[in-house]
Design a protein around this motif. Structure first.
Motif, PDB file in Angstrom:
ATOM      1  N   ALA A  12       0.834  -1.213   0.000  1.00 45.06           N
ATOM      2  CA  ALA A  12       0.000   0.000   0.000  1.00 45.06           C
ATOM      3  C   ALA A  12       0.866   1.259   0.000  1.00 45.06           C
ATOM      4  O   ALA A  12       0.476   2.285   0.556  1.00 45.06           O
ATOM      5  N   GLY A  13       2.016   1.170  -0.633  1.00 44.53           N
ATOM      6  CA  GLY A  13       2.929   2.306  -0.617  1.00 44.53           C
ATOM      7  C   GLY A  13       2.886   3.170  -1.857  1.00 44.53           C
ATOM      8  O   GLY A  13       3.707   4.074  -2.011  1.00 44.53           O
ATOM      9  N   LEU A  50       1.576  -4.808   6.878  1.00 53.79           N
ATOM     10  CA  LEU A  50       1.242  -3.747   5.931  1.00 53.79           C
ATOM     11  C   LEU A  50       2.509  -3.030   5.500  1.00 53.79           C
ATOM     12  O   LEU A  50       3.292  -2.569   6.328  1.00 53.79           O
ATOM     13  N   ASN A  51       2.709  -2.926   4.196  1.00 49.80           N
ATOM     14  CA  ASN A  51       3.805  -2.128   3.644  1.00 49.80           C
ATOM     15  C   ASN A  51       3.227  -0.804   3.157  1.00 49.80           C
ATOM     16  O   ASN A  51       2.434  -0.767   2.215  1.00 49.80           O
ATOM     17  N   ALA A  53       3.924   3.858   3.503  1.00 53.20           N
ATOM     18  CA  ALA A  53       4.788   4.935   3.973  1.00 53.20           C
ATOM     19  C   ALA A  53       4.430   5.340   5.397  1.00 53.20           C
ATOM     20  O   ALA A  53       5.252   5.836   6.144  1.00 53.20           O
ATOM     21  N   SER A  54       3.178   5.137   5.763  1.00 55.29           N
ATOM     22  CA  SER A  54       2.716   5.447   7.114  1.00 55.29           C
ATOM     23  C   SER A  54       1.553   4.519   7.414  1.00 55.29           C
ATOM     24  O   SER A  54       1.082   3.793   6.546  1.00 55.29           O
ATOM     25  N   ASP A  55       1.076   4.551   8.651  1.00 56.56           N
ATOM     26  CA  ASP A  55      -0.054   3.703   9.012  1.00 56.56           C
ATOM     27  C   ASP A  55      -1.314   4.311   8.405  1.00 56.56           C
ATOM     28  O   ASP A  55      -2.015   5.095   9.036  1.00 56.56           O
ATOM     29  N   VAL A  56      -1.586   3.946   7.150  1.00 51.69           N
ATOM     30  CA  VAL A  56      -2.639   4.610   6.387  1.00 51.69           C
ATOM     31  C   VAL A  56      -4.037   4.337   6.918  1.00 51.69           C
ATOM     32  O   VAL A  56      -4.977   5.023   6.566  1.00 51.69           O
ATOM     33  N   ALA A  57      -4.195   3.331   7.716  1.00 47.52           N
ATOM     34  CA  ALA A  57      -5.510   3.031   8.281  1.00 47.52           C
ATOM     35  C   ALA A  57      -5.306   2.249   9.573  1.00 47.52           C
ATOM     36  O   ALA A  57      -4.313   1.559   9.744  1.00 47.52           O
ATOM     37  N   PRO A  73       6.346  -1.177  -6.002  1.00 40.15           N
ATOM     38  CA  PRO A  73       6.093  -2.499  -5.411  1.00 40.15           C
ATOM     39  C   PRO A  73       7.345  -3.311  -5.125  1.00 40.15           C
ATOM     40  O   PRO A  73       7.374  -4.087  -4.177  1.00 40.15           O
ATOM     41  N   LEU A  74       8.397  -3.150  -5.935  1.00 44.07           N
ATOM     42  CA  LEU A  74       9.617  -3.916  -5.673  1.00 44.07           C
ATOM     43  C   LEU A  74      10.212  -3.535  -4.323  1.00 44.07           C
ATOM     44  O   LEU A  74      10.720  -4.392  -3.594  1.00 44.07           O
ATOM     45  N   GLY A  75      10.127  -2.254  -3.979  1.00 45.15           N
ATOM     46  CA  GLY A  75      10.571  -1.831  -2.654  1.00 45.15           C
ATOM     47  C   GLY A  75       9.766  -2.504  -1.560  1.00 45.15           C
ATOM     48  O   GLY A  75      10.297  -2.875  -0.509  1.00 45.15           O
ATOM     49  N   GLY A  76       8.451  -2.682  -1.813  1.00 42.54           N
ATOM     50  CA  GLY A  76       7.599  -3.383  -0.858  1.00 42.54           C
ATOM     51  C   GLY A  76       7.967  -4.851  -0.742  1.00 42.54           C
ATOM     52  O   GLY A  76       7.959  -5.419   0.354  1.00 42.54           O
ATOM     53  N   TRP A  77       8.267  -5.481  -1.882  1.00 39.52           N
ATOM     54  CA  TRP A  77       8.739  -6.874  -1.860  1.00 39.52           C
ATOM     55  C   TRP A  77       9.966  -7.006  -0.962  1.00 39.52           C
ATOM     56  O   TRP A  77      10.034  -7.884  -0.102  1.00 39.52           O
TER      57      TRP A  77
END
Length: 205
Positions: A12-13, A50-51, A53-57, A73-77
């Protein structure tokens, strides 16, 4: 492979540029889109994080941010693989934050696809590969990090570095336009999905 513990991470970044706002927080049947994805993903894995930048929810999920924000998404992987390795998970499953109705056996089918020794698997539906619905061996993290350090940024390029399985999900027709991986990129997509739910008497809550 069937007994291997799986960490799940919701990606979710993204910047949500086409949506015009953070689509992970967009309301769908009175709940944030992210909450629907979490409810769909959690039963399929041993732990869900959860990936973003911040706690979006306020999902109650552990936040695993990118080491270098803004890399997609690769950064999230890579963030998920690093966290999974630290916690002792041999497998990492990834889920898109904008796809609320993916098949309930997605991880099981991806896991089965690794039986022939592939390094990772990605869902394929009607000849379209859904790169954000993947299952990766944590043991291959170093190889991906080396490729990332060398400049690789696109998920579709990972197939040139690791051996990939592409299990076919084309039999999963439960979704708008017969697409179980229908993703919501724009407000119009959200309206189309809501109309499909209403027309089929579905309640995701």
């Amino acid at each position: 492979m069937t007994d291997a513990r799986v960490l799940g991470v919701i990606l979710a970044g993204g910047a949500s540029k086409r949506f015009g706002a953070n689509k992970a927080l967009a309301a769908l049947q009175s709940k944030p889109l992210l909450a629907h994805v979490a409810a769909r993903a959690a039963p399929q894995v041993d732990q869900l994080v959860l990936n973003a930048a911040s706690d979006v929810a306020a999902t109650g999920l552990t936040l695993v941010p990118d080491h270098v924000p803004g890399e997609g998404p690769l950064g999230g992987w890579l963030a998920g693989l690093h966290w999974a390795a630290e916690q002792g998970f041999p497998l990492l499953a990834t889920f898109a934050c904008d796809t609320p109705h993916f098949p309930p056996d997605t991880v099981a089918r991806l896991t089965a696809a690794l039986a022939d020794g592939a390094d990772f698997a990605m869902a394929r539906h009607d000849n379209q590969v859904h790169h954000t619905f993947a299952l990766l061996r944590t043991s291959r993290r170093d190889c991906l990090e080396e490729a990332y350090a060398s400049g690789m940024r696109r998920l579709r390029a990972v197939g040139g570095v690791l051996r990939c399985a592409l299990p076919d999900f084309s039999d999963c027709r439960d979704g708008p336009n017969g697409d179980a991986f229908f993703n919501i990129n724009t407000p119009n997509d959200l309206a189309l999905f809501e109309a499909w739910l209403q027309n089929h008497g579905r309640d995701l809550q």
